[in-house]
Design an enzyme around this catalytic site. Structure first.
Site, mmCIF file in Angstrom:
data_model
loop_
_atom_site.group_PDB
_atom_site.id
_atom_site.type_symbol
_atom_site.label_atom_id
_atom_site.label_comp_id
_atom_site.label_asym_id
_atom_site.label_seq_id
_atom_site.Cartn_x
_atom_site.Cartn_y
_atom_site.Cartn_z
ATOM 1 N N LYS A 1 3.460 6.255 4.656
ATOM 2 C CA LYS A 1 2.669 5.026 4.540
ATOM 3 C C LYS A 1 2.234 4.497 5.902
ATOM 4 C CE LYS A 1 5.415 3.735 0.477
ATOM 5 N NZ LYS A 1 6.389 2.741 -0.042
ATOM 6 N N ARG B 1 13.951 -2.963 -7.901
ATOM 7 C CA ARG B 1 12.495 -2.972 -8.074
ATOM 8 C C ARG B 1 12.154 -3.003 -9.550
ATOM 9 N NH1 ARG B 1 9.944 -1.193 -3.466
ATOM 10 N NH2 ARG B 1 8.138 -2.176 -4.424
ATOM 11 N N PRO C 1 0.834 -1.211 0.000
ATOM 12 C CA PRO C 1 0.000 0.000 0.000
ATOM 13 C C PRO C 1 0.870 1.264 0.000
ATOM 14 C CG PRO C 1 -0.730 -1.544 1.688
ATOM 15 C CD PRO C 1 0.561 -2.071 1.138
ATOM 16 N N GLU C 2 0.500 2.234 -0.839
ATOM 17 C CA GLU C 2 1.218 3.505 -0.911
ATOM 18 C C GLU C 2 0.265 4.608 -0.426
ATOM 19 O OE1 GLU C 2 3.294 3.890 -4.717
ATOM 20 O OE2 GLU C 2 3.200 1.724 -4.984
ATOM 21 N N ARG D 1 1.316 -12.380 4.633
ATOM 22 C CA ARG D 1 2.755 -12.656 4.750
ATOM 23 C C ARG D 1 3.368 -12.181 6.068
ATOM 24 N NH1 ARG D 1 5.632 -11.495 -0.891
ATOM 25 N NH2 ARG D 1 7.312 -12.596 0.153
#
Ligand SMILES: [Zn+2]
Length: 302
Positions: free
Chosen positions: A67, A289, A2-3, A135
């Site tokens: 975040k 990334r 999530p950003e 996770r």
């Protein structure tokens, strides 16, 4: 992960649903010896302190920094939740079955995807605020004037959606990493808070800048373009309820809509959607990334 738009959406939801309620109990099955000594609830002793600090306290407000979700309780205590890779906060009626928690109301909370509950706040209205996290990478801690458990907040760069964040602000921040690649620098939380992999790809696509461009080669026009794209794209995603291509769900367990509006992110090998551009979207690993960009209209400046 999530950003900014996803964390914003969750924060607004928590604020709406829980303001004025009291935390009556906290449960978790996060933990394990590898977390011993950490300043978060995965450490058993820390969780005991966390419970002492939060149970019996009223929720006054909920906000966001980068975040991080920040839930303010009375007595000056703040709960910090960073959802990391797969975490999402949910709210509704839950019940304990054996040693796990299940949604006890019809609808999206019943989705198996929302069923990895590892933290539960029982609230004074008999409902629960929970964290589903398949996770188990999420971070939860608390801080107050005596307990500085969240110094990472002090290291965050400015908020891009603040009115006083201008192209000059962006320029000043980028110039702290002159030799960095723009994609990597935009995702650096100490430079600007809240941007990650999805939005950096989308912002650079819109700004017509190749993600490997070196920061010191960018000019004022680039700063203006990035700032405009950043504000437009983040605001658009907030209006759509965030991005649910991956694990993100809002506090009702429902998807956002921004994943249907990607122009670059995970559009590998598709034709560039920009008008009159003949490029295709390429994928390349940059700074560890995966990065997605147009082969033609995003200019490389090195
Ligand atoms: Zn293009």
């Amino acid at each position: 992960m999530p950003e900014l738009p996803e964390v914003h959406t969750t924060t607004v939801g928590i604020k709406l649903m829980t303001k004025g309620l009291t935390v009556t109990d906290v449960w978790t099955d996060y933990g394990g010896a590898i977390h011993n000594g950490k300043l978060n609830i995965k450490d058993k002793n820390f969780f005991t302190k966390f419970k002492q600090a939060t149970v019996g306290k009223k929720i006054i407000n909920t906000g966001r920094r980068g975040k991080n979700i920040l839930i303010n309780l009375d007595g000056g205590v703040t709960i910090l939740i960073h959802m990391k890779m797969t975490g999402h906060v949910l709210y509704g009626k839950y019940k304990k079955v054996g040693n796990s928690w299940v949604a006890n109301q019809p609808g999206a909370l019943q989705d198996p995807f929302n069923g990895f509950i590892h933290l539960v706040f029982n609230l004074s209205n008999q409902k629960q605020l929970v964290l589903s996290d398949v996770r188990k990478f999420a971070k939860v801690t608390f801080f107050d004037e005596h307990n500085k458990n969240a110094i990472e907040l002090e290291l965050l760069g400015p908020e891009p959606l603040e009115k006083d964040f201008t192209w000059q602000t962006l320029g000043d921040r980028l110039e702290t990493k002159p030799r960095g690649k723009i994609k990597t620098v935009l995702m650096d939380q100490s430079v600007i808070a809240g941007i990650g992999n999805i939005y950096s790809d989308e912002i650079l696509f819109e700004s017509e800048i190749h993600p490997e461009s070196v920061v010191k080669k960018l000019d004022i026009k680039d700063y203006k373009n990035i700032t405009k794209a950043m504000k437009t794209i983040l605001t658009k995603s907030i209006k759509l309820g965030g991005d649910s291509l991956s694990d993100y769900r809002n506090i009702a367990g429902e998807r956002g809509g921004f994943q249907n509006h990607h122009k670059a992110y995970r559009q590998t090998n598709l034709p560039c959607p920009k008008k009159n551009c003949s490029g295709i979207i390429l994928r390349k690993i940059i700074g560890g990334r995966s990065s997605h960009y147009c082969s033609v209209h995003q200019k490389l400046k090195v």
